[in-house]
Design a protein around this motif. Sequence first.
Motif, PDB file in Angstrom:
ATOM      1  N   HIS A 156      -4.795 -11.506 -10.939  1.00 37.38           N
ATOM      2  CA  HIS A 156      -4.599 -11.168 -12.347  1.00 37.38           C
ATOM      3  C   HIS A 156      -5.919 -10.730 -12.972  1.00 37.38           C
ATOM      4  N   PRO A 157      -5.988  -9.560 -13.572  1.00 40.43           N
ATOM      5  CA  PRO A 157      -7.218  -9.163 -14.272  1.00 40.43           C
ATOM      6  C   PRO A 157      -7.458 -10.052 -15.497  1.00 40.43           C
ATOM      7  N   HIS A 158      -8.710 -10.410 -15.714  1.00 39.06           N
ATOM      8  CA  HIS A 158      -9.104 -11.198 -16.872  1.00 39.06           C
ATOM      9  C   HIS A 158     -10.320 -10.567 -17.535  1.00 39.06           C
ATOM     10  N   ASP A 159     -10.470 -10.823 -18.819  1.00 41.07           N
ATOM     11  CA  ASP A 159     -11.640 -10.303 -19.532  1.00 41.07           C
ATOM     12  C   ASP A 159     -12.910 -10.967 -19.030  1.00 41.07           C
ATOM     13  N   LEU A 160     -12.800 -12.242 -18.677  1.00 43.67           N
ATOM     14  CA  LEU A 160     -13.896 -12.976 -18.046  1.00 43.67           C
ATOM     15  C   LEU A 160     -13.298 -13.881 -16.986  1.00 43.67           C
ATOM     16  N   TRP A 161     -13.808 -13.800 -15.756  1.00 45.61           N
ATOM     17  CA  TRP A 161     -13.360 -14.737 -14.721  1.00 45.61           C
ATOM     18  C   TRP A 161     -14.545 -15.499 -14.162  1.00 45.61           C
ATOM     19  N   LEU A 162     -14.276 -16.755 -13.812  1.00 36.89           N
ATOM     20  CA  LEU A 162     -15.290 -17.635 -13.230  1.00 36.89           C
ATOM     21  C   LEU A 162     -14.704 -18.286 -11.991  1.00 36.89           C
ATOM     22  N   SER A 163     -15.493 -18.334 -10.926  1.00 35.97           N
ATOM     23  CA  SER A 163     -15.008 -18.865  -9.658  1.00 35.97           C
ATOM     24  C   SER A 163     -16.106 -19.693  -9.000  1.00 35.97           C
ATOM     25  N   ALA A 164     -15.753 -20.895  -8.560  1.00 36.47           N
ATOM     26  CA  ALA A 164     -16.743 -21.826  -8.009  1.00 36.47           C
ATOM     27  C   ALA A 164     -17.258 -21.361  -6.655  1.00 36.47           C
ATOM     28  N   LEU A 165     -18.533 -21.588  -6.431  1.00 35.46           N
ATOM     29  CA  LEU A 165     -19.141 -21.388  -5.117  1.00 35.46           C
ATOM     30  C   LEU A 165     -20.296 -22.368  -4.986  1.00 35.46           C
ATOM     31  N   LEU A 166     -20.753 -22.557  -3.768  1.00 33.03           N
ATOM     32  CA  LEU A 166     -21.890 -23.434  -3.504  1.00 33.03           C
ATOM     33  C   LEU A 166     -23.091 -22.588  -3.118  1.00 33.03           C
ATOM     34  N   LEU A 167     -24.218 -22.812  -3.789  1.00 34.33           N
ATOM     35  CA  LEU A 167     -25.494 -22.215  -3.408  1.00 34.33           C
ATOM     36  C   LEU A 167     -26.385 -23.369  -2.978  1.00 34.33           C
ATOM     37  N   GLY A 168     -26.640 -23.441  -1.677  1.00 36.65           N
ATOM     38  CA  GLY A 168     -27.229 -24.646  -1.134  1.00 36.65           C
ATOM     39  C   GLY A 168     -26.199 -25.755  -1.234  1.00 36.65           C
ATOM     40  N   ASP A 169     -26.541 -26.845  -1.866  1.00 36.02           N
ATOM     41  CA  ASP A 169     -25.569 -27.910  -2.065  1.00 36.02           C
ATOM     42  C   ASP A 169     -25.213 -28.065  -3.540  1.00 36.02           C
ATOM     43  N   GLN A 170     -25.524 -27.039  -4.358  1.00 37.65           N
ATOM     44  CA  GLN A 170     -25.285 -27.111  -5.798  1.00 37.65           C
ATOM     45  C   GLN A 170     -24.098 -26.240  -6.177  1.00 37.65           C
ATOM     46  N   ALA A 171     -23.263 -26.752  -7.066  1.00 35.09           N
ATOM     47  CA  ALA A 171     -22.092 -26.007  -7.525  1.00 35.09           C
ATOM     48  C   ALA A 171     -22.501 -24.980  -8.574  1.00 35.09           C
ATOM     49  N   TYR A 172     -22.066 -23.764  -8.351  1.00 36.48           N
ATOM     50  CA  TYR A 172     -22.289 -22.661  -9.289  1.00 36.48           C
ATOM     51  C   TYR A 172     -20.941 -22.057  -9.665  1.00 36.48           C
ATOM     52  N   LEU A 173     -20.975 -21.238 -10.708  1.00 34.91           N
ATOM     53  CA  LEU A 173     -19.812 -20.436 -11.096  1.00 34.91           C
ATOM     54  C   LEU A 173     -20.184 -18.969 -11.025  1.00 34.91           C
ATOM     55  N   ALA A 174     -19.601 -18.262 -10.062  1.00 35.23           N
ATOM     56  CA  ALA A 174     -19.704 -16.809 -10.064  1.00 35.23           C
ATOM     57  C   ALA A 174     -18.853 -16.284 -11.203  1.00 35.23           C
ATOM     58  N   PHE A 175     -19.217 -15.125 -11.750  1.00 33.46           N
ATOM     59  CA  PHE A 175     -18.428 -14.596 -12.870  1.00 33.46           C
ATOM     60  C   PHE A 175     -18.358 -13.073 -12.815  1.00 33.46           C
ATOM     61  N   GLY A 176     -17.311 -12.559 -13.417  1.00 34.18           N
ATOM     62  CA  GLY A 176     -17.122 -11.123 -13.520  1.00 34.18           C
ATOM     63  C   GLY A 176     -16.436 -10.781 -14.825  1.00 34.18           C
ATOM     64  N   LEU A 177     -16.451  -9.514 -15.167  1.00 31.65           N
ATOM     65  CA  LEU A 177     -15.889  -9.029 -16.429  1.00 31.65           C
ATOM     66  C   LEU A 177     -14.814  -7.990 -16.161  1.00 31.65           C
ATOM     67  N   ALA A 178     -13.734  -8.060 -16.916  1.00 30.77           N
ATOM     68  CA  ALA A 178     -12.684  -7.047 -16.876  1.00 30.77           C
ATOM     69  C   ALA A 178     -12.206  -6.775 -15.453  1.00 30.77           C
ATOM     70  N   GLY A 179     -11.874  -7.831 -14.744  1.00 29.05           N
ATOM     71  CA  GLY A 179     -11.403  -7.663 -13.381  1.00 29.05           C
ATOM     72  C   GLY A 179     -10.852  -8.972 -12.859  1.00 29.05           C
ATOM     73  N   CYS A 180     -10.898  -9.124 -11.532  1.00 26.59           N
ATOM     74  CA  CYS A 180     -10.374 -10.347 -10.920  1.00 26.59           C
ATOM     75  C   CYS A 180     -11.161 -10.648  -9.639  1.00 26.59           C
ATOM     76  N   PRO A 181     -11.231 -11.920  -9.261  1.00 23.21           N
ATOM     77  CA  PRO A 181     -12.045 -12.285  -8.093  1.00 23.21           C
ATOM     78  C   PRO A 181     -11.514 -11.758  -6.772  1.00 23.21           C
ATOM     79  N   ALA A 182     -10.232 -11.405  -6.703  1.00 26.59           N
ATOM     80  CA  ALA A 182      -9.691 -10.878  -5.447  1.00 26.59           C
ATOM     81  C   ALA A 182     -10.228  -9.485  -5.141  1.00 26.59           C
ATOM     82  N   ASN A 183     -10.528  -8.717  -6.194  1.00 28.42           N
ATOM     83  CA  ASN A 183     -10.871  -7.311  -5.995  1.00 28.42           C
ATOM     84  C   ASN A 183     -12.308  -6.961  -6.342  1.00 28.42           C
ATOM     85  N   ASP A 184     -12.981  -7.831  -7.091  1.00 28.32           N
ATOM     86  CA  ASP A 184     -14.285  -7.461  -7.634  1.00 28.32           C
ATOM     87  C   ASP A 184     -15.377  -8.417  -7.177  1.00 28.32           C
TER      88      ASP A 184
END
Length: 441
Positions: A156-184
């Motif tokens: 689903h496209p969203h104006d803002l999307w956030l998706s969890a990932l680990l950088l090292g052992d720390q939790a981060y939120l990847a983010f994108g604009l006007a799209g979706c994590p499956a495609n962008d």
Amino acid sequence: MNERLPVTAIRPSACPGLLRIVPALDGGICRIKLAGGVISADQARAVARAAARYAGGVIEATNRANLQIRGIGEQHAVLIGELLDAGLGPTTAAGDDVRNLMLSPSAGIDRQLLIDTRPLAEQILATLQTHARFHELSAKFAVQLDGGEALAMLEHPHDLWLSALLLGDQAYLAFGLAGCPANDLPLGAVPLAKGHALVVAVLELFLDLARPEQTRMRHLLAEVSTAEFLRQLAQRLGFEPAAVPSWQRSAAPGLLHIGTYPQRQPGRVYIGAVAPLGRLDASMLDGVARLASEFGDASLRLTPWQGLLLPNIRLEDAANVTAHLQHLGLLCDSADALAQLIACTGSAGCGKGLADTKADARTLALHLQGRPQGVHLSGCTRSCAAAHVAPATLLAVSPGHYDLYFRDATHPGFGRPHARNLTIEAAGVLLAARSRSNTDD
């Protein structure tokens, strides 16, 4: 929520809300936005009662994990009042429109999650409702937050999307604009502790830069470059988001929103079911609520696949609960062709619909039994029932006739046109034959 909210605070819009009933051919529509897609069993029973008493008894599961009641008559004020008394309203009347935050239906219980998104989601939802500036956002402006769950709607496209990932052992939120994590690919990532600040900064910057007619992030980014938006965003945050150029959210295989799956919690499972073509009646919803109280934790979770989950079911009760769900009319097996079909309201309830898509979808399901596949029937080009592009789309052109499209990343909109002006029977024959010769989705 027992305190009644002032309906005078609601702005005009074509989008229904809990406090704004929007007319349709089959009566008024009331949309009930659910925090994280969750509704208690008692609240679900209240929705069922209100739909039966003051409307036509039709309840829809939406593709944003909300509920809406159709066919509302003259007693709409009483209906709204009962839903408010059940605690289904916003904290502020003006905040109803902007409660558009979608989580995974298995937030907090998914075996593959990296973070439990619910605390951050609660913080974001509170800010959306109480920060007066955010009440200027369009009723369609939407945010997605996923914690790395196996069960997540990533298309689903969203104006803002956030998706969890680990950088090292720390939790981060990847983010994108006007799209979706499956495609962008993400534009950057911030530490989990900065997630709320990121959301606030993105939304405030959008409102500062966008003209009134630029209601969605994609409209703004057509004029302001993404690089410039990110430059100003970093200034507001006081730091540069981390670069994660090689990371992309991966989707789990299978239809994990249908059937029984183990949770993180030992001995517990969730059971996913689909409402046929997104529709429940009052007795169905009441029945599911009773199952949730008897066998689960007295809550239901709506899904963006127009269905629901019963969480925290004991493994030994799963077969019994599934049988009860099927008896109520819900679909619990992805092999059922109807479970993979999407259809909008169509001409039976919408003035823009060119065909009776719900009835035609049931006809199509007969042709696809034994060969289930994802097909979206849309009564017009607005695509209200599906926020993402389905593997196949039937776009109505007249009663009982459709143009057929297949999903293709190189073609905008519904995808690659394949055939024009097909009867629903002809479309069924063509799709059934294609499923035998083509394994692409």
